[in-house]
Design a protein around this motif. Structure first.
Motif, short mmCIF file in Angstrom:
data_model
loop_
_atom_site.label_atom_id
_atom_site.label_comp_id
_atom_site.label_asym_id
_atom_site.label_seq_id
_atom_site.Cartn_x
_atom_site.Cartn_y
_atom_site.Cartn_z
N SER A 29 0.81 -1.22 0.00
CA SER A 29 0.00 0.00 0.00
C SER A 29 0.84 1.27 0.00
CB SER A 29 -0.94 0.02 1.20
OG SER A 29 -0.21 0.07 2.42
N MET A 30 2.05 1.21 0.55
CA MET A 30 2.90 2.40 0.61
C MET A 30 4.10 2.29 -0.31
SD MET A 30 2.70 3.47 4.63
CE MET A 30 1.11 3.78 5.41
N THR B 4 8.43 14.78 -14.17
CA THR B 4 9.16 13.91 -13.25
C THR B 4 8.34 13.70 -11.99
OG1 THR B 4 11.32 14.60 -14.08
CG2 THR B 4 11.26 13.65 -11.87
N SER B 5 8.22 12.45 -11.58
CA SER B 5 7.42 12.13 -10.39
C SER B 5 8.20 11.15 -9.52
CB SER B 5 6.08 11.52 -10.82
OG SER B 5 5.25 11.30 -9.69
N ASP B 6 8.69 11.62 -8.38
CA ASP B 6 9.45 10.78 -7.44
C ASP B 6 8.61 10.47 -6.20
OD1 ASP B 6 11.65 10.79 -9.11
OD2 ASP B 6 12.56 12.54 -8.15
N LYS B 7 8.92 9.34 -5.59
CA LYS B 7 8.24 8.91 -4.36
C LYS B 7 6.72 8.92 -4.54
CE LYS B 7 11.96 10.48 -1.30
NZ LYS B 7 12.31 11.32 -0.14
N THR B 8 6.27 8.43 -5.68
CA THR B 8 4.85 8.44 -6.02
C THR B 8 4.16 7.19 -5.49
OG1 THR B 8 5.39 9.63 -8.04
CG2 THR B 8 3.19 8.67 -7.90
N ARG B 9 2.99 7.38 -4.89
CA ARG B 9 2.20 6.26 -4.39
C ARG B 9 0.96 6.08 -5.26
NH1 ARG B 9 2.55 6.98 2.22
NH2 ARG B 9 4.80 6.57 2.40
N ARG B 10 0.29 4.97 -5.05
CA ARG B 10 -0.88 4.63 -5.85
C ARG B 10 -1.98 5.69 -5.68
NH1 ARG B 10 -0.41 -1.02 -6.98
NH2 ARG B 10 1.23 -1.96 -5.69
N GLU C 97 -4.66 8.18 -14.26
CA GLU C 97 -4.55 7.13 -15.27
C GLU C 97 -3.08 6.79 -15.52
OE1 GLU C 97 -6.59 8.95 -18.46
OE2 GLU C 97 -8.60 8.60 -17.65
N VAL C 98 -2.22 7.81 -15.55
CA VAL C 98 -0.79 7.57 -15.74
C VAL C 98 -0.23 6.76 -14.57
CG1 VAL C 98 1.49 8.65 -15.88
CG2 VAL C 98 -0.42 9.59 -17.20
N VAL C 99 -0.57 7.17 -13.34
CA VAL C 99 -0.06 6.47 -12.16
C VAL C 99 -0.54 5.02 -12.16
CG1 VAL C 99 -0.17 6.36 -9.63
CG2 VAL C 99 0.14 8.56 -10.77
#
Length: 632
Positions: free
Chosen positions: A186-187, A531-537, A545-547
């Protein structure tokens, strides 16, 4: 376990108040259901010999519907709120409650009279300005069809059942390994970059031939189905419609005030506290004698209540039970309280709940309120009473006036109300009154829809009646091409734009994979690199939609990157570069977060165990469900 149950009494009280008084205007009185159900005592189920009546089921259905509507408002599809949809799950819940309550009683669980009375006195539904009000208590029970003794018994049963539930759910626990596994997924965090090739600049230049539209329409008929729909005209009656035109004279208000003053003595309220000693064995008798001795020595009543009282809830407040108007507590308790002067303490008083030492803290409302203080409330009550009488009379006349009427204009004029018309709606319902299950059923009933008759008067609640006629009918079928052509053209344009962008996206992906990197290719192509860092659901819209796509990608090998491309519903095409994946780590969470997670998991486990216990008890119980014709 008793302490755990008592710690949750606020929750229990909230459930009871919500069930019986939070939606009292929705549920209505007992007479309404008796008339609507054709016999409130008819059995709909029997659990180990205990009856569940039609009235029980109707009350529960109305409660469930009102609670859903209060939580989700107009967002709930109306077809989910019909009696037909709610009957099965609500009846099953009544069966589950019955077997749980029976299991609690069979195991010897009980609730003291003092604890039950304490809850009644503290229920917001029985209070005025934060104080228990006898008139509110009587009126609330009258409308629900309960006597004070019957309500107290029902509340006691519910509290005992909550005690049993707590004994199951509150003992559940979750291990650290469980929490670590949950957190790992989950994380989980992912680092990625992406570029978006927009379809918008291409849409205007794309031509869609009529033949393409026709072909798409023919091949996707299932996507363009329209349900059967009707529009209705209707007359709606509520007491509020009549209250607006009712004038109450000051003479009538003053006469009612004088009556209140004459009856005022019976409404004196006494503020009570007690020390409760449960049981009658030698230990209990010794405890009673010890309390009596210390009271005789002048020790503080409040301190002794905290030390000795078996009513754990009130003991924490020095034995304070709140106010009573004479019939909240057992008769012996009320009689002893009435004999006391303010500040006095009684001797031992025996009730079914145990032995009480009772203290009178204060007497409230010893002087009647002034006319000016009561004028507005009395005027409102008289106006509402007159409006209810006019409403009842109008409802009784409405059926005769509307019978065989070709339109509802004449009945509406006779009653002094207006005719309203709805938009088209299907069997799943619409907004406002067309979301009511009874309205939907009546509108699609053959005698109304096919024969053109006016419906019977529908009692939606005790104070809300409707009669209707169908004025427009559209059969189910496929929407005409003209109605959906624009939608089809836009969808085909987006698909063609995606096809055109796919080859460009493939080229970008191959260049980035060959070593140039997505950032370098994006700069060369004049694209914006996100740019997307430390991304969660999670997430919404295009970003969500991208995530979602990124979390479906394979984890890259150490030192490598995973590249993929995909189209969005908008027609845009995205090229994504996944750089890193990190499982969630429980150790990185704060102590408060870890404790909260373990508590949440334990709660989930407790719910699962409770469901298993319910299933087990229901499985071995003698349960009989009666069909409608059996119940007659």
């Amino acid at each position: 376990m008793l302490q755990s149950m008592r710690d949750n009494l606020k929750g229990t009280a909230a459930i009871i108040v919500a069930a019986f008084f939070g939606f009292i205007m929705v549920i209505g009185g007992i007479d309404f259901f008796t008339g609507a159900s054709g016999g409130s005592a008819d059995k709909v189920a029997e659990v180990n010999g205990e009856k569940i009546t039609q009235l029980d089921l109707q009350r529960a259905i109305q409660n469930r519907r009102a609670m859903i509507e209060s939580q989700y408002g107009e967002n709930v599809p109306s077809d989910l709120l019909t009696d037909e949809q709610l009957r099965g799950p609500v009846l099953q819940q009544l069966v589950n409650s019955a077997v749980m309550r029976q299991a609690a009683l069979d195991s010897g669980m009980a609730m003291s009279t003092g604890a039950v009375d304490k809850e009644i006195v503290q229920m917001p539904g029985f209070q005025v300005n934060g104080q228990f009000d006898q008139q509110m208590f009587r009126e609330g029970l009258r409308r629900m069809g309960y006597s004070p003794a019957g309500f107290r018994q029902l509340l006691e049963q519910e509290m005992v059942m909550q005690q049993f539930i707590s004994s199951v759910s509150d003992t559940a626990f979750s291990t650290r390994t469980d929490a670590e596994n949950i957190v790992a997924v989950s994380m989980e965090e992912r680092d990625f970059d992406y570029v978006t090739l927009s379809a918008s600049p291409l849409l205007e230049g794309i031509e869609i031939a009529d033949e393409e539209v026709d072909a798409f329409y023919s091949e996707n008929q299932a996507s363009f189905q329209r349900p059967e729909q009707v529009a209705i005209e209707y007359i709606e009656l509520t007491p509020e419609q009549f209250a607006e035109n009712i004038d109450i004279s000051e003479q009538d208000v003053r006469a009612q005030y004088e009556q209140e003053v004459q009856n005022f003595e019976a409404n004196v309220r006494r503020h009570a506290a007690h020390i409760l000693v449960e049981g009658d064995d030698e230990a209990a008798q010794a405890k009673i004698a010890e309390v009596q001795a210390k009271l005789n020595e002048g020790e503080s009543f409040e301190a002794l209540a905290k030390q000795y009282s078996d009513d754990i809830v009130s003991s924490e407040e020095g034995g304070d039970l709140g106010f009573t108007s004479g019939d909240v507590f057992p008769e012996a308790f009320e009689d002893a309280l009435a004999e006391l002067q303010v500040g006095e303490v009684s001797g031992p008083v025996q009730t079914d709940g145990g032995t009480h030492f009772i203290k009178l803290i204060e007497i409230a409302d010893a002087e009647p309120p002034t006319f000016e203080e009561r004028k507005a409330a009395i005027s409102s009550r008289l106006r509402n009473a007159a409006a209810e009488r006019e409403f009842v009379d109008a409802v009784s006349r409405l059926g005769d006036l509307a019978y065989n009427a070709e339109t509802l204009a004449a009945p509406a004029e006779e009653l002094g109300v207006s005719v309203q018309k709805s938009a088209l709606f299907s069997r799943q319902g619409g907004s406002g009154i067309t979301g009511e299950g009874q309205v939907i059923s009546a509108a699609f009933a053959p005698e109304v829809l096919e024969d053109g008759n006016t419906s019977d008067v529908l009692n939606l609640t005790e104070n809300h009646a409707v009669v209707l006629r169908v004025v427009e009918h559209k059969p189910a079928g496929v929407k005409p091409l003209e109605e959906v052509k624009a939608e089809i053209v836009q969808q085909l344009k987006r698909e063609k734009a995606s096809e055109q962008l796919a080859s460009k996206a493939e080229q970008i992906r191959e260049q980035a994979a060959a070593g140039e990197g997505l950032a370098s290719v994006a700069e060369t192509e004049g694209l914006t690199l996100e740019t997307s860092d430390k991304t969660r659901r999670g997430g919404f819209g295009a970003r969500g939609e991208v995530v979602s796509k990124v979390f479906a990608m394979n984890e890259p090998r150490p030192g490598a990157r995973t590249l993929e491309q995909f189209a969005l519903p908008s027609g845009d095409v995205v090229v994504v570069q996944l750089r890193a994946v990190r499982a969630g780590d429980l150790a990185r969470q704060s102590k408060e977060q870890r404790d909260a997670l373990l508590q949440q998991l334990a709660s989930m486990q407790g719910s699962a165990e409770l469901a298993a216990v319910q299933q087990f008890l229901a499985g071995k119980a003698d349960v009989e469900i009666f069909r409608a014709e059996q119940a007659q």
